[in-house]
Scaffold this active site. Structure first.
Site, PDB file in Angstrom:
ATOM      1  CE  LYS A 233      -1.898   2.791   2.825  1.00  0.00           C
ATOM      2  NZ  LYS A 233      -1.800   4.045   2.038  1.00  0.00           N
TER       3      LYS A 233
ATOM      4  CD  GLU B 277      13.297   0.506   8.960  1.00  0.00           C
ATOM      5  OE1 GLU B 277      13.767   1.451   9.630  1.00  0.00           O
ATOM      6  OE2 GLU B 277      13.950  -0.487   8.632  1.00  0.00           O
TER       7      GLU B 277
ATOM      8  CB  CYS C  61      12.855   8.706   8.490  1.00  0.00           C
ATOM      9  SG  CYS C  61      13.789   7.675   7.345  1.00  0.00           S
TER      10      CYS C  61
ATOM     11  CD  GLU D  74      10.108  12.474  11.673  1.00  0.00           C
ATOM     12  OE1 GLU D  74       8.949  12.114  11.907  1.00  0.00           O
ATOM     13  OE2 GLU D  74      10.931  11.768  11.072  1.00  0.00           O
TER      14      GLU D  74
HETATM   15  P1  NAD Z   1       2.096   8.148   8.107  1.00  0.00           P
HETATM   16  O1  NAD Z   1       2.411   7.274   9.247  1.00  0.00           O
HETATM   17  O2  NAD Z   1       1.008   9.119   8.249  1.00  0.00           O
HETATM   18  O3  NAD Z   1       1.735   7.279   6.816  1.00  0.00           O
HETATM   19  C1  NAD Z   1       2.563   6.213   6.379  1.00  0.00           C
HETATM   20  C2  NAD Z   1       1.693   5.207   5.669  1.00  0.00           C
HETATM   21  O4  NAD Z   1       0.792   4.629   6.608  1.00  0.00           O
HETATM   22  C3  NAD Z   1       0.831   5.794   4.555  1.00  0.00           C
HETATM   23  O5  NAD Z   1       0.778   4.862   3.489  1.00  0.00           O
HETATM   24  C4  NAD Z   1      -0.540   5.925   5.224  1.00  0.00           C
HETATM   25  O6  NAD Z   1      -1.615   5.878   4.321  1.00  0.00           O
HETATM   26  C5  NAD Z   1      -0.540   4.708   6.129  1.00  0.00           C
HETATM   27  N1  NAD Z   1      -1.437   4.797   7.298  1.00  0.00           N
HETATM   28  C6  NAD Z   1      -1.874   5.915   7.930  1.00  0.00           C
HETATM   29  N2  NAD Z   1      -2.655   5.571   8.976  1.00  0.00           N
HETATM   30  C7  NAD Z   1      -2.710   4.208   9.009  1.00  0.00           C
HETATM   31  C8  NAD Z   1      -3.350   3.253   9.854  1.00  0.00           C
HETATM   32  N3  NAD Z   1      -4.095   3.624  10.894  1.00  0.00           N
HETATM   33  N4  NAD Z   1      -3.166   1.938   9.600  1.00  0.00           N
HETATM   34  C9  NAD Z   1      -2.394   1.539   8.564  1.00  0.00           C
HETATM   35  N5  NAD Z   1      -1.782   2.390   7.714  1.00  0.00           N
HETATM   36  C10 NAD Z   1      -1.923   3.722   7.940  1.00  0.00           C
HETATM   37  O7  NAD Z   1       3.460   8.847   7.739  1.00  0.00           O
HETATM   38  P2  NAD Z   1       3.730   9.851   6.563  1.00  0.00           P
HETATM   39  O8  NAD Z   1       3.321  11.212   6.978  1.00  0.00           O
HETATM   40  O9  NAD Z   1       3.133   9.311   5.329  1.00  0.00           O
HETATM   41  O10 NAD Z   1       5.330   9.730   6.464  1.00  0.00           O
HETATM   42  C11 NAD Z   1       6.184  10.487   7.222  1.00  0.00           C
HETATM   43  C12 NAD Z   1       6.719   9.670   8.375  1.00  0.00           C
HETATM   44  O11 NAD Z   1       7.367   8.494   7.916  1.00  0.00           O
HETATM   45  C13 NAD Z   1       7.760  10.437   9.138  1.00  0.00           C
HETATM   46  O12 NAD Z   1       7.518  10.348  10.501  1.00  0.00           O
HETATM   47  C14 NAD Z   1       9.067   9.729   8.770  1.00  0.00           C
HETATM   48  O13 NAD Z   1      10.069   9.828   9.711  1.00  0.00           O
HETATM   49  C15 NAD Z   1       8.619   8.342   8.560  1.00  0.00           C
HETATM   50  N6  NAD Z   1       9.564   7.627   7.702  1.00  0.00           N
HETATM   51  C16 NAD Z   1      10.406   6.711   8.262  1.00  0.00           C
HETATM   52  C17 NAD Z   1      11.330   6.032   7.496  1.00  0.00           C
HETATM   53  C18 NAD Z   1      12.271   5.024   8.109  1.00  0.00           C
HETATM   54  O14 NAD Z   1      12.870   4.254   7.364  1.00  0.00           O
HETATM   55  N7  NAD Z   1      12.424   4.974   9.410  1.00  0.00           N
HETATM   56  C19 NAD Z   1      11.392   6.249   6.112  1.00  0.00           C
HETATM   57  C20 NAD Z   1      10.514   7.187   5.564  1.00  0.00           C
HETATM   58  C21 NAD Z   1       9.596   7.866   6.374  1.00  0.00           C
END
Ligand code: NAD
Length: 514
Positions: free
Chosen positions: A219, A293, A327, A424
């Site tokens: 997804k 992650e 991240c 962050e």
């Molecule tokens: P997010 O957590 O809002 O969304 C990430 C994904 O999860 C999206 O596909 C979203 O649709 C899905 N999602 C949202 N709510 C959900 C739920 N209740 N159940 C299942 N899936 C759900 O994060 P974002 O704003 O899209 O991304 C930014 C974040 O990602 C930042 O905090 C960043 O640090 C982190 N990030 C971490 C890494 C790593 O490798 N550690 C890499 C990239 C991004």
């Protein structure tokens, strides 16, 4: 003659930035301005007229593109222009169920029975097709996500192909990956990814899972789904057996349906810590394996004996790369007191030269913020920094009238309790603090709920080893920053998650060992 001190000037943000927010412009000397005017590059936009965007992108289930049962679609916007690029299918629980069933069927009948060397051939084929299509995919990634073409073309796409090549090599060598143990695939993996590296995160998830013999339901993030669906065309062209990879698009509810599905064996998630916590509760007490992650608040530590020019370049790429949508971004800078004035001066000069604007222009250093929501989040945290008494230095780069933008910025006068030192920001905003001794640097660097990455800048190798061993971070770069390689594991401690992606370690979350 004593030089007149230039006072920071207050400028109201352009209209595309949420209201009630002011920025302090970086004082730039007359000479620098005229130099910039004379010598600035002519625009060099990447061609995109050949890109074939579909009006509507359906789901990819069982090797075919299918309309969603929900009948619903949502818009995908180009964040640099605010133009609608396409409509994307919104998968509901029925669509997710079909995708999981198709992945299960492919697992039982084909993929789990296929010898590793045959699986490897498919992965090699996918990697080569990605290379062939890399220019087109890079342009799409830039249009859909706002990141600069320099990055999507020269960093993301080569790494995407490299991940498939690397894990193709492991597919027939699983017995050597874990000597003395037998590695067995898990079954169906549900994989949820964010918007900051859409194709790269897809590669990080799919390549090891497939190499280890699992089938997948992926997804993508709701603001950046398009390239995953073009990747699906590559799977078709590679004749990957139907159902081995399925792609369901949608927002949080779609992700939740995948996590809650009873026939999923493994959930791999990259995203925010808050959603990671929800997922941990959702899979507790089930058979599902979980890897997370999550976010980060990395410290880049500069010692007095560091090569300062090189360190400043590292800081620049550490925080302004991909608009700070990383991240592991070095979003906190810890500078040893003796070199603080020098570092700040160089940082001010350097951010004044960063070009903000059209991400498709090959000269652009800082592209568009991924969404209006993310821009509002950045502005809210910057406001909190100003209210809590930190000083903001900001480039006065001209921002385009349309689209979502934030100029490269940094805060000085930051204390450990400020929100900008703890939370962050996920934008091009750096928080600078000082330290006196190595012990103080370590204590400050570790003073965060996160533990994803860090950077150390010093001339002394022995100091690097001493510091690195005490930093609670999954990845520590020494005298460089933000370097990635498929052979190297990546992952966090504490609220940055658990499990590793990349390298031999990246296979482990997708197997059981007997
Ligand atoms: P997010 O957590 O809002 O969304 C990430 C994904 O999860 C999206 O596909 C979203 O649709 C899905 N999602 C949202 N709510 C959900 C739920 N209740 N159940 C299942 N899936 C759900 O994060 P974002 O704003 O899209 O991304 C930014 C974040 O990602 C930042 O905090 C960043 O640090 C982190 N990030 C971490 C890494 C790593 O490798 N550690 C890499 C990239 C991004």
């Amino acid at each position: 003659m004593p030089r007149k001190k230039s006072r920071p000037q207050l400028i109201v943000l352009p209209r595309n930035v949420p209201a009630a927010h002011e920025r302090v412009a970086l004082p730039v000397s007359e000479r620098r301005l005229s130099f910039g005017d004379k010598w600035s590059y002519a625009p060099a936009p990447e061609a995109h007229d050949y890109i074939k965007l579909q009006k509507r992108y359906p789901l990819f289930i069982g090797g075919k593109f299918v309309a969603p049962k929900s009948g619903k679609y949502f818009d995908s916007i180009n964040p640099a222009t605010e133009e609608k690029l396409a409509e994307i299918a919104e998968a509901d629980a029925r669509d997710v169920d079909l995708a999981v069933k198709s992945a299960r069927k492919a697992y039982k009948n084909v993929w789990s029975k296929m010898p590793g060397r045959e699986r490897g051939k498919f992965l090699f084929r996918i990697a080569r097709l990605i290379q062939e299509k890399s220019r087109e995919l890079a342009v799409l990634e830039t249009m859909d996500g706002g990141k600069t073409i320099k990055e999507s073309r020269d960093i993301d796409l080569p790494l995407v192909a490299a991940h498939f090549f690397y894990y193709a090599g492991w597919a027939d060598k699983l017995d050597y990956a874990f000597p003395g143990r037998t590695a067995r695939s898990l079954g169906v993996a549900g994989q949820i990814i964010p918007w900051n590296f859409p194709l790269l995160m897809a590669a990080w998830k799919l390549a090891p899972a497939l190499a280890a013999g699992n089938t997948c339901v992926l997804k993508p993030a709701e603001t950046t789904s398009i390239t995953a669906l073009h990747l699906a065309e590559i799977f078709q062209a590679a004749e990957l057996p139907d159902g081995v990879v399925n792609i369901v698009t949608g927002a949080g509810d779609t992700g939740k349906a995948l996590v809650d599905h009873s026939d999923v064996d493994k959930i791999a998630f990259t995203g925010s810590t808050s959603v990671g916590k929800i997922l941990t509760q959702a899979v507790a007490g089930t058979k599902k394996k979980l890897t997370l992650e999550l976010g980060g608040k990395a410290a880049n530590i500069i010692f007095e004996d560091a090569p300062i020019d090189q360190a400043v370049e590292g800081i620049i790429s550490g925080i302004y790369f991909n608009q700070g949508h990383v991240c592991c971004a070095g979003s906190r800078l810890l500078v040893q007191e003796g070199v603080f004035p020098q570092v700040i001066r160089k940082l001010r000069d350097r951010i004044a030269t960063l070009r903000v604007g059209n991400p498709l222009d090959k000269n652009t250093d800082i592209g568009a913020i991924n969404s209006r929501m993310q821009l509002a989040k950045i502005c809210e945290l910057v406001d909190s920094g100003l209210k809590q008494g930190a000083e903001l230095v900001q480039s006065n780069a001209k921002l385009p009238a349309k689209g979502y933008w934030y100029p490269p910025s940094f805060f000085t006068g930051v204390t450990a309790s400020h929100r900008i030192a703890q939370e962050e920001i996920f934008g091009p905003v750096l928080s600078v603090m000082t330290f006196r001794t190595p012990e103080e640097a370590i204590e400050r660097a570790n003073n965060t709920p996160y533990g994803l990455s860090a950077g150390v800048w010093t001339d002394k190798g022995s100091k690097i080893f001493k510091i690195v061993n005490k930093l609670r971070a999954g990845v520590v770069w020494a005298n460089t920053y933000n370097k990635f390689d498929p052979t190297s594991p990546f992952g966090g401690y504490k609220e940055s998650g658990f499990g590793r992606e990349g390298g031999r370690h990246g296979l482990l979350p997708y197997v059981t060992l007997n």
